[in-house]
Design a protein around this motif. Structure first.
Motif, PDB file in Angstrom:
ATOM      1  N   GLN A  56       0.817  -1.217   0.000  1.00 12.87           N
ATOM      2  CA  GLN A  56       0.000   0.000   0.000  1.00 12.87           C
ATOM      3  C   GLN A  56       0.850   1.266   0.000  1.00 12.87           C
ATOM      4  O   GLN A  56       0.347   2.361   0.180  1.00 12.87           O
ATOM      5  N   ILE A  57       2.152   1.108  -0.193  1.00  7.96           N
ATOM      6  CA  ILE A  57       3.054   2.251  -0.247  1.00  7.96           C
ATOM      7  C   ILE A  57       3.603   2.348  -1.668  1.00  7.96           C
ATOM      8  O   ILE A  57       4.274   1.438  -2.149  1.00  7.96           O
ATOM      9  N   TYR A  58       3.249   3.445  -2.352  1.00  8.19           N
ATOM     10  CA  TYR A  58       3.662   3.657  -3.731  1.00  8.19           C
ATOM     11  C   TYR A  58       4.421   4.967  -3.852  1.00  8.19           C
ATOM     12  O   TYR A  58       3.880   6.030  -3.552  1.00  8.19           O
ATOM     13  N   PHE A  59       5.653   4.878  -4.305  1.00 12.27           N
ATOM     14  CA  PHE A  59       6.447   6.078  -4.540  1.00 12.27           C
ATOM     15  C   PHE A  59       6.388   7.051  -3.359  1.00 12.27           C
ATOM     16  O   PHE A  59       6.040   8.209  -3.514  1.00 12.27           O
ATOM     17  N   ARG A  60       6.645   6.551  -2.188  1.00 13.06           N
ATOM     18  CA  ARG A  60       6.717   7.363  -0.967  1.00 13.06           C
ATOM     19  C   ARG A  60       5.362   7.916  -0.529  1.00 13.06           C
ATOM     20  O   ARG A  60       5.287   8.888   0.203  1.00 13.06           O
ATOM     21  N   VAL A  61       4.270   7.317  -0.993  1.00 12.28           N
ATOM     22  CA  VAL A  61       2.927   7.765  -0.630  1.00 12.28           C
ATOM     23  C   VAL A  61       2.099   6.549  -0.218  1.00 12.28           C
ATOM     24  O   VAL A  61       2.188   5.498  -0.840  1.00 12.28           O
ATOM     25  N   ILE A  62       1.290   6.716   0.835  1.00 15.89           N
ATOM     26  CA  ILE A  62       0.380   5.650   1.250  1.00 15.89           C
ATOM     27  C   ILE A  62      -0.824   5.656   0.321  1.00 15.89           C
ATOM     28  O   ILE A  62      -1.455   6.694   0.109  1.00 15.89           O
ATOM     29  N   ASP A  63      -1.148   4.500  -0.230  1.00 20.76           N
ATOM     30  CA  ASP A  63      -2.333   4.356  -1.065  1.00 20.76           C
ATOM     31  C   ASP A  63      -3.163   3.217  -0.473  1.00 20.76           C
ATOM     32  O   ASP A  63      -3.230   2.124  -1.011  1.00 20.76           O
ATOM     33  N   GLY A  64      -3.751   3.500   0.667  1.00 22.73           N
ATOM     34  CA  GLY A  64      -4.549   2.510   1.370  1.00 22.73           C
ATOM     35  C   GLY A  64      -5.678   3.198   2.097  1.00 22.73           C
ATOM     36  O   GLY A  64      -5.970   4.375   1.843  1.00 22.73           O
ATOM     37  N   PRO A  65      -6.310   2.495   3.016  1.00 19.47           N
ATOM     38  CA  PRO A  65      -7.433   3.090   3.749  1.00 19.47           C
ATOM     39  C   PRO A  65      -7.021   4.357   4.492  1.00 19.47           C
ATOM     40  O   PRO A  65      -5.936   4.430   5.062  1.00 19.47           O
ATOM     41  N   THR A  66      -7.896   5.358   4.471  1.00 18.10           N
ATOM     42  CA  THR A  66      -7.644   6.589   5.223  1.00 18.10           C
ATOM     43  C   THR A  66      -8.449   6.602   6.524  1.00 18.10           C
ATOM     44  O   THR A  66      -8.237   7.459   7.366  1.00 18.10           O
ATOM     45  N   THR A  67      -9.367   5.665   6.660  1.00 18.62           N
ATOM     46  CA  THR A  67     -10.194   5.547   7.862  1.00 18.62           C
ATOM     47  C   THR A  67     -10.117   4.111   8.356  1.00 18.62           C
ATOM     48  O   THR A  67     -10.298   3.177   7.571  1.00 18.62           O
ATOM     49  N   PHE A  68      -9.820   3.947   9.644  1.00 15.47           N
ATOM     50  CA  PHE A  68      -9.753   2.614  10.234  1.00 15.47           C
ATOM     51  C   PHE A  68      -9.854   2.735  11.741  1.00 15.47           C
ATOM     52  O   PHE A  68      -9.841   3.848  12.282  1.00 15.47           O
ATOM     53  N   THR A  69      -9.986   1.621  12.416  1.00 16.52           N
ATOM     54  CA  THR A  69     -10.031   1.616  13.878  1.00 16.52           C
ATOM     55  C   THR A  69      -8.865   0.831  14.429  1.00 16.52           C
ATOM     56  O   THR A  69      -8.321  -0.057  13.760  1.00 16.52           O
ATOM     57  N   MET A  70      -8.491   1.191  15.642  1.00 18.16           N
ATOM     58  CA  MET A  70      -7.445   0.480  16.376  1.00 18.16           C
ATOM     59  C   MET A  70      -8.036   0.018  17.701  1.00 18.16           C
ATOM     60  O   MET A  70      -8.379   0.863  18.537  1.00 18.16           O
ATOM     61  N   GLY A  71      -8.156  -1.272  17.894  1.00 18.02           N
ATOM     62  CA  GLY A  71      -8.483  -1.771  19.221  1.00 18.02           C
ATOM     63  C   GLY A  71      -7.272  -1.533  20.111  1.00 18.02           C
ATOM     64  O   GLY A  71      -6.150  -1.369  19.616  1.00 18.02           O
ATOM     65  N   THR A  72      -7.475  -1.451  21.402  1.00 15.55           N
ATOM     66  CA  THR A  72      -6.347  -1.154  22.288  1.00 15.55           C
ATOM     67  C   THR A  72      -6.083  -2.308  23.250  1.00 15.55           C
ATOM     68  O   THR A  72      -6.956  -3.134  23.514  1.00 15.55           O
ATOM     69  N   ILE A  73      -4.867  -2.345  23.738  1.00 12.49           N
ATOM     70  CA  ILE A  73      -4.476  -3.231  24.823  1.00 12.49           C
ATOM     71  C   ILE A  73      -3.859  -2.379  25.919  1.00 12.49           C
ATOM     72  O   ILE A  73      -3.417  -1.257  25.656  1.00 12.49           O
ATOM     73  N   GLU A  74      -3.848  -2.898  27.120  1.00 14.89           N
ATOM     74  CA  GLU A  74      -3.199  -2.183  28.221  1.00 14.89           C
ATOM     75  C   GLU A  74      -1.719  -2.519  28.242  1.00 14.89           C
ATOM     76  O   GLU A  74      -1.345  -3.684  28.106  1.00 14.89           O
TER      77      GLU A  74
END
Length: 137
Positions: free
Chosen positions: A116-134
């Protein structure tokens, strides 16, 4: 009655910790052509925030030169949140963290694969979630 109040508070704190999610939007990462500057930026909103919360912005310009570089733990615009970027196998691992208490952080990660990295640019999802851990600090 007092013990029920104390136990209720403990269970509420445990419930908060286990359900905290970082909602990421507007994620971007790129290096500027003919420059040694690269940038990371996104907005993070905690799942526990009120409905009117817009979250906070995280972002920095960093020295490349031609690749998306790692970034040490850096405060977001709201200093209770911080983020870092690590490189791995050509991809990136974005980490967001916030303090739960003096000894524990809530930490979430998201991996941007190398495809998802093309020519120094991210070309993937711009919105996502991160579950957390302690994580003990």
């Amino acid at each position: 009655m007092r013990i029920n109040t104390i136990l209720g508070a403990l269970f509420a704190a445990t419930d908060y910790r286990s359900t905290l999610v970082y909602n990421i939007s507007g994620f971007s990462a790129s290096c500027y052509p003919a420059s040694d500057q690269c940038g990371y930026g996104f907005r993070v909103r905690l799942s526990t925030a009120g409905p009117d919360s817009e979250g906070t912005i995280c972002g920095n310009l960093v020295t490349g030169p031609d690749i998306l570089p790692p970034l040490d733990l850096t405060a977001c615009f709201e200093p209770s949140l911080a983020y870092s970027v690590a490189t791995t196998g050509g991809g990136l691992i974005v980490t967001v963290t916030s303090a739960i208490d003096a000894h524990t952080n809530a930490t979430g990660t998201y991996t941007v694969p190398v495809d998802q990295i093309y020519f120094r640019v991210i070309d993937g999802p711009t919105t996502f979630t991160m579950g957390t851990i302690e994580v003990a600090v």
